[in-house]
Motif scaffolding. Structure first.
Motif, PDB file in Angstrom:
ATOM      1  N   GLU A 199       0.826  -1.201   0.000  1.00  0.00           N
ATOM      2  CA  GLU A 199       0.000   0.000   0.000  1.00  0.00           C
ATOM      3  C   GLU A 199       0.864   1.257   0.000  1.00  0.00           C
ATOM      4  O   GLU A 199       2.015   1.248   0.450  1.00  0.00           O
ATOM      5  N   GLN A 200       0.302   2.338  -0.553  1.00  0.00           N
ATOM      6  CA  GLN A 200       0.930   3.658  -0.587  1.00  0.00           C
ATOM      7  C   GLN A 200       2.374   3.586  -1.105  1.00  0.00           C
ATOM      8  O   GLN A 200       3.314   4.108  -0.513  1.00  0.00           O
ATOM      9  N   THR A 201       2.501   2.903  -2.248  1.00  0.00           N
ATOM     10  CA  THR A 201       3.816   2.714  -2.863  1.00  0.00           C
ATOM     11  C   THR A 201       3.761   3.146  -4.322  1.00  0.00           C
ATOM     12  O   THR A 201       2.772   2.869  -5.021  1.00  0.00           O
TER      13      THR A 201
ATOM     14  N   SER B 283       0.592   4.524  -8.550  1.00  0.00           N
ATOM     15  CA  SER B 283       0.798   4.317  -7.115  1.00  0.00           C
ATOM     16  C   SER B 283      -0.429   3.636  -6.518  1.00  0.00           C
ATOM     17  O   SER B 283      -1.546   3.742  -7.052  1.00  0.00           O
TER      18      SER B 283
ATOM     19  N   GLY C 235      -3.011   3.073  -3.192  1.00  0.00           N
ATOM     20  CA  GLY C 235      -3.540   3.824  -2.063  1.00  0.00           C
ATOM     21  C   GLY C 235      -3.429   3.036  -0.773  1.00  0.00           C
ATOM     22  O   GLY C 235      -2.851   1.945  -0.720  1.00  0.00           O
ATOM     23  N   ALA C 236      -4.003   3.592   0.281  1.00  0.00           N
ATOM     24  CA  ALA C 236      -3.996   2.916   1.578  1.00  0.00           C
ATOM     25  C   ALA C 236      -5.026   1.793   1.585  1.00  0.00           C
ATOM     26  O   ALA C 236      -6.043   1.845   0.886  1.00  0.00           O
TER      27      ALA C 236
END
Length: 274
Positions: free
Chosen positions: A4-6, A35, A37-38
């Motif tokens: 996540e969040q990468t 990218s 998300g969370a």
């Protein structure tokens, strides 16, 4: 599953074409920056709407009801109602003794939690089961129903205890973790309410303070009851869950679906009642 969040870079081979030999119209966009998300909020009981928790499964003898949490509040609104047949020890915040729960009362709660495991219930039924006003309808085609995950069966009820879950190191949203809720022996109804869940999964027309409720029921016990019904008689065999040994002098009662006692007996030295 990606982290996540990468941030990632999507690249295509040089001269990439589709099955018909056509080049991509947006070929100039590659390499493409993308990218993730969370991860969305999550609160999920390991077993719902009912589960059995082995009383002595943990080394210290404290029974734990597992719940998986992710990206929800550090301080979750968690409630429980304990119904222990025949002992009158339902919990309240003041530890006040209440009248003994009957089989009928336990069966009623068991069926109620089963009913609210469905996505929605009729408004007429919810008005009977829930204290306080019901959420308004936002869709004309289902105005006679309400989402069960928007309702609390325990709020406003007597003999309900607030539970404190283990808190994370900071007040940030919880990481992905499995938390054990300690429960004493007996039948329990447990609810968790979260505004972060509501903001993620409920219709935004319900407002910014919309809250989602997840629930389950659990029987905390160290007894396993094995029952065999024949044409002319029946037999019950009671053993312990931790060691599998017979339990002598256990009170066994057979009730109908409304909780009315049909017969009772005590187990002998071999754990058998007939």
């Amino acid at each position: 599953v990606f982290a996540e969040q990468t941030a990632f870079t999507l690249e295509l081979p040089k001269g990439f074409k589709d099955a018909s030999g056509r080049v991509l119209r947006n070929a100039d966009s590659f390499p493409l920056k993308v990218s993730t998300g969370a991860m969305p909020p999550l609160a999920k009981f390991a077993a719902a709407p009912f589960g059995i928790v082995e009383r002595f499964a943990e080394p210290d003898g404290v029974a734990m009801l597992p719940v998986t949490l992710r990206n929800v509040e550090a301080a979750l609104d968690t409630k429980s109602l304990k119904l222990e047949q025949g002992k009158g020890t339902a919990h309240t915040s003041k530890l006040r003794t209440s009248p003994p729960s009957t089989d009928a009362n336990i069966i009623q709660w068991f069926l109620k939690v089963q009913r609210y495991d469905n996505f929605s219930v009729s408004r007429s039924q919810a008005a009977k089961d829930v204290k306080g006003p019901l959420p308004p309808s936002v869709n004309s085609d289902d105005s006679g129903y309400v989402q069960s995950r928007m309702l609390s069966l325990l709020s406003g009820k007597t003999n309900v205890k607030a539970l404190d879950l283990p808190k994370p190191a900071s007040n940030d949203p919880r990481p992905f973790e499995v938390v054990g809720i300690p429960l004493p022996a007996g039948f329990h109804v447990v609810e968790i309410a979260s505004q972060k869940l509501g903001a993620s999964l409920l219709d935004e027309r319900y407002g910014n303070s919309r809250t989602m409720v997840v629930r389950t029921s659990a029987l905390v016990t160290n007894l396993g009851v094995h029952f065999k019904l024949g044409r002319e008689n029946a037999v019950a065999w009671v053993t312990t869950l931790d060691k599998g040994t017979p339990v002598a002098n256990a009170q066994v009662q057979v009730s109908d679906c409304k909780g009315r006692a049909l017969g009772s007996a005590k187990t002998n030295a071999q754990g058998i009642a007939n």
